[in-house]
Design an enzyme around this catalytic site. Structure first.
Site, short mmCIF file in Angstrom:
data_model
loop_
_atom_site.label_atom_id
_atom_site.label_comp_id
_atom_site.label_asym_id
_atom_site.label_seq_id
_atom_site.Cartn_x
_atom_site.Cartn_y
_atom_site.Cartn_z
N ALA A 54 0.84 -1.20 0.00
CA ALA A 54 0.00 0.00 0.00
C ALA A 54 0.88 1.26 0.00
O ALA A 54 0.62 2.22 -0.73
CB ALA A 54 -0.92 -0.01 1.21
N ASP A 57 2.38 1.60 -3.42
CA ASP A 57 1.40 2.14 -4.37
C ASP A 57 1.22 3.63 -4.17
O ASP A 57 1.10 4.40 -5.13
CB ASP A 57 0.06 1.42 -4.21
CG ASP A 57 0.11 -0.01 -4.76
OD1 ASP A 57 0.99 -0.29 -5.59
OD2 ASP A 57 -0.72 -0.84 -4.36
N LEU A 103 0.33 -3.72 -15.09
CA LEU A 103 -1.06 -3.32 -15.22
C LEU A 103 -1.28 -2.00 -14.50
O LEU A 103 -0.66 -1.73 -13.48
CB LEU A 103 -1.97 -4.37 -14.56
CG LEU A 103 -2.03 -5.75 -15.21
CD1 LEU A 103 -2.75 -6.72 -14.30
CD2 LEU A 103 -2.74 -5.65 -16.55
N GLU A 136 -10.73 -11.99 -12.92
CA GLU A 136 -9.99 -13.14 -12.38
C GLU A 136 -9.12 -12.66 -11.23
O GLU A 136 -8.79 -11.47 -11.14
CB GLU A 136 -9.11 -13.77 -13.47
CG GLU A 136 -8.02 -12.82 -13.93
CD GLU A 136 -7.36 -13.26 -15.26
OE1 GLU A 136 -6.52 -14.15 -15.19
OE2 GLU A 136 -7.71 -12.71 -16.31
N LYS A 138 -6.03 -11.63 -9.01
CA LYS A 138 -4.66 -11.18 -9.27
C LYS A 138 -3.78 -11.95 -8.28
O LYS A 138 -3.82 -11.71 -7.07
CB LYS A 138 -4.54 -9.68 -9.05
CG LYS A 138 -3.15 -9.14 -9.36
CD LYS A 138 -3.17 -7.61 -9.40
CE LYS A 138 -1.87 -7.02 -9.91
NZ LYS A 138 -0.67 -7.47 -9.24
N ARG A 159 10.20 -11.86 -15.30
CA ARG A 159 9.86 -10.62 -15.98
C ARG A 159 11.05 -9.67 -16.05
O ARG A 159 11.22 -8.96 -17.05
CB ARG A 159 8.70 -9.95 -15.25
CG ARG A 159 8.36 -8.62 -15.88
CD ARG A 159 7.06 -8.08 -15.40
NE ARG A 159 7.14 -7.61 -14.02
CZ ARG A 159 6.19 -6.91 -13.44
NH1 ARG A 159 5.08 -6.65 -14.09
NH2 ARG A 159 6.32 -6.51 -12.21
N TYR A 248 -2.22 -17.20 -17.32
CA TYR A 248 -3.30 -16.24 -17.56
C TYR A 248 -3.05 -15.30 -18.73
O TYR A 248 -3.87 -14.45 -19.02
CB TYR A 248 -3.58 -15.42 -16.29
CG TYR A 248 -2.34 -14.76 -15.70
CD1 TYR A 248 -1.66 -13.76 -16.40
CD2 TYR A 248 -1.87 -15.11 -14.45
CE1 TYR A 248 -0.53 -13.17 -15.88
CE2 TYR A 248 -0.74 -14.52 -13.90
CZ TYR A 248 -0.07 -13.55 -14.64
OH TYR A 248 1.04 -12.95 -14.12
N LYS A 312 -10.07 -7.81 -17.81
CA LYS A 312 -9.50 -7.73 -19.16
C LYS A 312 -10.63 -7.72 -20.19
O LYS A 312 -11.59 -8.49 -20.05
CB LYS A 312 -8.60 -8.96 -19.44
CG LYS A 312 -7.43 -9.10 -18.49
CD LYS A 312 -6.69 -10.41 -18.68
CE LYS A 312 -5.61 -10.55 -17.60
NZ LYS A 312 -5.05 -11.90 -17.53
N LYS A 336 -7.11 -3.39 -7.00
CA LYS A 336 -6.39 -3.89 -5.83
C LYS A 336 -7.28 -3.97 -4.60
O LYS A 336 -8.18 -3.15 -4.40
CB LYS A 336 -5.21 -2.95 -5.52
CG LYS A 336 -4.13 -2.93 -6.58
CD LYS A 336 -3.30 -4.18 -6.52
CE LYS A 336 -1.86 -4.04 -6.84
NZ LYS A 336 -0.96 -3.22 -6.18
N CYS A 430 19.33 -15.95 28.15
CA CYS A 430 18.30 -16.83 27.61
C CYS A 430 17.17 -16.97 28.62
O CYS A 430 17.43 -17.32 29.78
CB CYS A 430 18.91 -18.18 27.29
SG CYS A 430 17.67 -19.42 26.89
N CYS A 433 17.12 -20.75 30.06
CA CYS A 433 18.14 -21.38 30.90
C CYS A 433 19.08 -20.38 31.58
O CYS A 433 19.93 -20.77 32.37
CB CYS A 433 18.96 -22.38 30.09
SG CYS A 433 20.08 -21.61 28.92
N CYS A 454 21.24 -18.14 22.41
CA CYS A 454 21.58 -18.68 23.72
C CYS A 454 22.83 -19.53 23.57
O CYS A 454 22.97 -20.29 22.63
CB CYS A 454 20.42 -19.54 24.22
SG CYS A 454 20.86 -20.66 25.53
N CYS A 460 20.30 -26.06 27.81
CA CYS A 460 19.11 -25.20 27.67
C CYS A 460 17.89 -26.06 27.37
O CYS A 460 17.82 -26.70 26.32
CB CYS A 460 19.33 -24.18 26.57
SG CYS A 460 17.89 -23.16 26.27
S1 IVH Z 1 -2.31 -10.05 -16.83
C1 IVH Z 1 -0.27 -7.30 -20.00
N1 IVH Z 1 -3.46 -11.48 -14.97
O1 IVH Z 1 0.26 -8.63 -11.95
C2 IVH Z 1 -0.94 -7.81 -18.78
N2 IVH Z 1 -1.45 -10.36 -14.42
O2 IVH Z 1 0.60 -5.75 -11.86
C3 IVH Z 1 -0.36 -9.06 -18.29
N3 IVH Z 1 -0.66 -10.80 -12.16
O3 IVH Z 1 2.94 -8.50 -14.17
C4 IVH Z 1 -0.73 -9.38 -16.91
N4 IVH Z 1 -2.28 -12.15 -11.58
O4 IVH Z 1 2.75 -10.51 -12.54
C5 IVH Z 1 -2.44 -10.67 -15.27
N5 IVH Z 1 -4.55 -12.85 -13.44
C6 IVH Z 1 -3.53 -12.04 -13.76
C7 IVH Z 1 -2.52 -11.76 -12.83
C8 IVH Z 1 -1.49 -10.88 -13.20
C9 IVH Z 1 -1.16 -11.57 -11.19
C10 IVH Z 1 0.56 -10.00 -12.02
C11 IVH Z 1 1.54 -10.13 -13.14
C12 IVH Z 1 1.67 -8.75 -13.71
C13 IVH Z 1 1.28 -7.91 -12.55
C14 IVH Z 1 0.80 -6.56 -12.96
#
Ligand code: IVH
Length: 711
Positions: A54, A57, A103, A136, A138, A159, A248, A312, A336, A430, A433, A454, A460
């Site tokens: 957090a 971010d 993302l 889906e 994350k 990556r 994914y 997506k 998030k 400790c 002991c 210790c 002990c």
């Molecule tokens: S799609 C171009 N789907 O989140 C987009 N990413 O913050 C490709 N991640 O680099 C990513 N779960 O490591 C996608 N269901 C999911 C994901 C996911 C985790 C991670 C992934 C990505 C990062 C982006």
């Protein structure tokens, strides 16, 4: 470098973005770029983040907001133009043919509605036209690209910075759920599958328990454990780590097999790749938000960490039209979850003593619900951590379970500190002991160990009980019916004081010296079962025996190395006696074993130098026969060489070839690097053969190899 995410006022950090002067904005962008780069490195390369997701971010958001107001000030090293951190040294590099992007983030519901509006506007899609969006989980792990050529897994890469990652093929090959060959119809000739490697909560807890028992590094959360496990230079270690994968997304593909995101992923599933079962096709923001709310509820019971939902655009033609902005696709967004935090009072700090004597502080909290789970303990890691955060008994603290299974203390709420609260003084004795507890200084670096230990050794009681628990634990003697609780009780009642006592239980019981069946919670049946379980362990593989001894720094892998190198407990025992002399050949031999460094070597020698330990080993050997492992040869032409097998072998299967090479003392790797000695190429060998030629590595045919090993 500032370590906290708190903005600093000199650079305008506490000023609202709208009120910043140009100078302040420029200074703050500079500071943010440096800070974000620092935290990226900690997160992506060292797997040891210092701030919460957090807080991270928040840094990125502020950076983005300032850049939006002052576009002319956007720096060349702007964090918004980068993904992750450049690869660390140690693995060879892989250039991604299609960049691995990140993302954009949504935090509030409004961000999701805006995302849909943006997509519609970009596509000029009227309100009345349907727009399918997949939702889906994350996954909170690390993203990995798997390259399949003609259905065969040829390369796996992290990556990295999005453009260039690390070649982790050999390690990924050890992950059971990742197929080495895709099955079924319609697999494109070139298919780069992308997804997330992660570790389940249960496996994480077990791994950490084993790590702690071995005196090895304990991971802060499953993500770090997964990353740390994958980044092992020795793939044998990765092979022992319980890693999982969800596919994914995709990168380089010769021909797309489907028209939609959902169908692509369904194809992955048909080809044998693990896919997440919770993906859903939604229509409109309301459905997305309700998916998000439902997933948030399920989050705690999923068994693995997720940190949000990814939305997506389902149709791939629309994805194509939408394209990308800087580091993220326009057709997807991550929504998030807020970090799971709560405030509570720190009642006490309890010091626990582990098997190796490590003193670990545990925060005793006023119970509080964090993300649906009642938390009353939190880890404080060590003395330095307590000092750094200036945590005092009586303080109000912020506790967090953001992706972390073990709750952590984020910070102290200083305004709420009681007037009489005093800085915490870590005990130098400790608590179990009374022996001195000291922090060792690393001779080479001069750094002080983070852990205070210790010095009581076997006097002990805490260490003795913990050692006993370790001795019977699953990866050691694995004695069913002797759990942590019974061990503690039998120790307290002086029935089991050290491991050999376990093997005289039945005899003593028969002689009437003790009466196990009458103990609370026991009975005739369970006693009978326990005796059978103990009986079954009178024969045990040598590596387990060594591991069970609980020698500092000796985990399962090192135990196996020792077992293989010395063959029998007798040989090991003798060699270690001789190795007391640091000038001896035995000591040198020990240090020369691949996989044994000086720290480990000294720990084994020190263990066997202790008369009490030798005594225990000798007593145990009166009851137990450790079975030698098949020894690895050291005098063969390929001993110590690194070999890569590639292509289709005719006379041997790949796994036979691998096992045989390992028996002959060679190291088998999945990828070619400058360190490779031989590449054994069968029919249809591809990229690895090319790489070998580039690096000037000796290439052998299967027959050359057989001739070399003399079979
Ligand atoms: S799609 C171009 N789907 O989140 C987009 N990413 O913050 C490709 N991640 O680099 C990513 N779960 O490591 C996608 N269901 C999911 C994901 C996911 C985790 C991670 C992934 C990505 C990062 C982006």
């Amino acid at each position: 470098m500032a370590k906290s995410a708190r903005p600093n006022s000199a650079s305008g950090g506490d000023v609202a973005v709208a009120d910043l002067t140009v100078e302040q904005a420029a200074a703050e962008l500079e500071r943010l770029a440096a800070q974000i780069a620092h935290h990226d490195k900690l997160y992506y390369q060292n797997d040891e983040p210092e701030i919460t997701d957090a807080d991270y971010d928040a840094l990125r958001i502020r950076n983005g907001e300032i850049e939006a107001r002052f576009p002319e000030l956007i720096r060349e090293d702007s964090p918004s133009a980068k993904v992750g951190a450049a690869p660390s040294d140690g693995f060879s590099k892989v250039r991604h043919r299609v960049a691995m992007l990140s993302l954009g983030n949504a935090f509030a519901d409004g961000d999701v509605t805006e995302f849909i509006e943006r997509v519609r506007k970009f596509l000029k899609l009227p309100e009345t036209d349907p727009l399918q969006i997949t939702a889906e989980p994350k996954i909170d792990g690390l993203s990995i690209s798997l390259r399949y050529e003609k259905g065969v897994l040829v390369e796996a890469a992290t990556r990295g910075d999005g453009t260039e990652g690390e070649n982790v093929t050999a390690n990924v090959m050890t992950i059971k759920s990742i197929p080495h060959r895709l099955k079924g119809k319609g697999v494109p000739d070139i298919m780069e599958v992308r997804g997330e490697i992660y570790m389940s909560h249960a496996d994480f807890a077990e791994l950490n328990k084993a790590q702690a028992a071995a005196g090895a590094k304990v991971f802060a959360n499953p993500r770090n454990a997964a990353a740390g496990s994958l980044r092992q230079l020795d793939s044998k270690i990765t092979a022992q780590r319980p890693l999982e994968y969800f596919a994914y997304a995709w990168g380089d593909v010769s021909a797309l097999p489907a028209d939609t995101q959902a169908d692509m992923v369904a194809d992955f599933g048909k080809w044998g790749l693990p896919i997440n079962p919770l993906m859903k096709i939604c229509n409109g923001a309301d459905e997305l938000l309700s998916y998000y709310a439902k997933l948030a509820e399920k989050r705690a019971s999923l068994g693995y960490d997720i940190d949000g939902v990814v939305y997506k655009v389902n149709r791939l033609d629309l994805q194509e039209r939408l394209g990308y902005v800087s580091r993220a696709p326009r057709w997807a967004i991550a929504h998030k979850f807020p970090a799971e935090q709560a405030m509570t009072v720190l009642r006490d700090i309890e010091i626990q003593v582990g098997r190796t004597g490590a003193l670990t502080p545990v925060a005793k909290l006023e119970p509080v619900t964090v993300g649906g789970v009642v938390v009353s303990n939190a880890t404080l890691h060590n003395e330095d951590e307590i000092n750094r955060k200036d945590v005092r008994i009586g303080d109000t603290v912020v506790v967090q379970r953001a992706g972390d299974v073990i709750p952590q203390i984020v910070k102290v709420v200083e305004e709420k500190r009681p007037k009489d609260a005093v800085p915490y003084v870590f005990p130098e004795e400790c608590p179990a002991c009374g022996s001195h507890a000291v922090r060792e200084v690393d001779e080479k670096s001069g750094d002080m160990d983070a852990v205070r230990r210790c010095t009581g050794g076997l006097i002990c009681p805490a260490q003795r009980v913990e050692r006993l628990k370790h001795f019977v634990s699953r990866n050691a003697f694995d004695i069913e019916g002797l759990g942590d609780k019974s061990i503690a009780e039998l120790y307290a009642d002086k029935i089991i004081q050290s491991p050999p006592d376990i093997f005289t239980l039945e005899q003593r019981n028969a002689a009437g010296e003790i009466n196990l069946a009458e103990r609370e919670g026991w009975g005739k049946q369970s006693v009978k079962k326990l005796f059978a379980a103990i009986e079954a362990r009178r024969q045990i593989p040598l590596d387990r025996f060594i591991y069970a001894l609980g020698i500092r720094h000796i985990g399962e892998t090192t135990a196996r190395v020792l077992a293989r190198s010395y063959g029998s407990i007798g040989t090991l025992h003798e060699a270690m006696a001789a190795a007391q002399d640091q000038e001896s050949e035995s000591y040198r031999d020990l240090n020369n074993i691949d996989g044994i460094g000086k720290v480990v070597a000294d720990a084994v020698v020190a263990f066997f130098a202790e008369p009490h330990n030798r005594d225990i080993v000798e007593q145990l050997l009166q009851h137990i026969t450790p079975e030698p492992l098949q020894a690895v040869a050291s005098n063969t032409p390929v001993a110590g060489k690194t070999v890569v097998f590639t292509g289709t072998l005719e006379k041997l299967t790949r796994s036979e070839a691998k096992a045989q090479a390992e028996r002959l003392g060679a190291k088998v790797s999945g990828s070619v690097s400058a360190k490779t000695d031989y590449v054994v190429a069968g029919a249809q060998a591809g990229s690895k053969l090319k790489k070998a030629a580039e690096l000037g590595v000796t290439v052998l045919s299967e027959d050359d190899w057989i001739a070399l090993i003399g079979k």
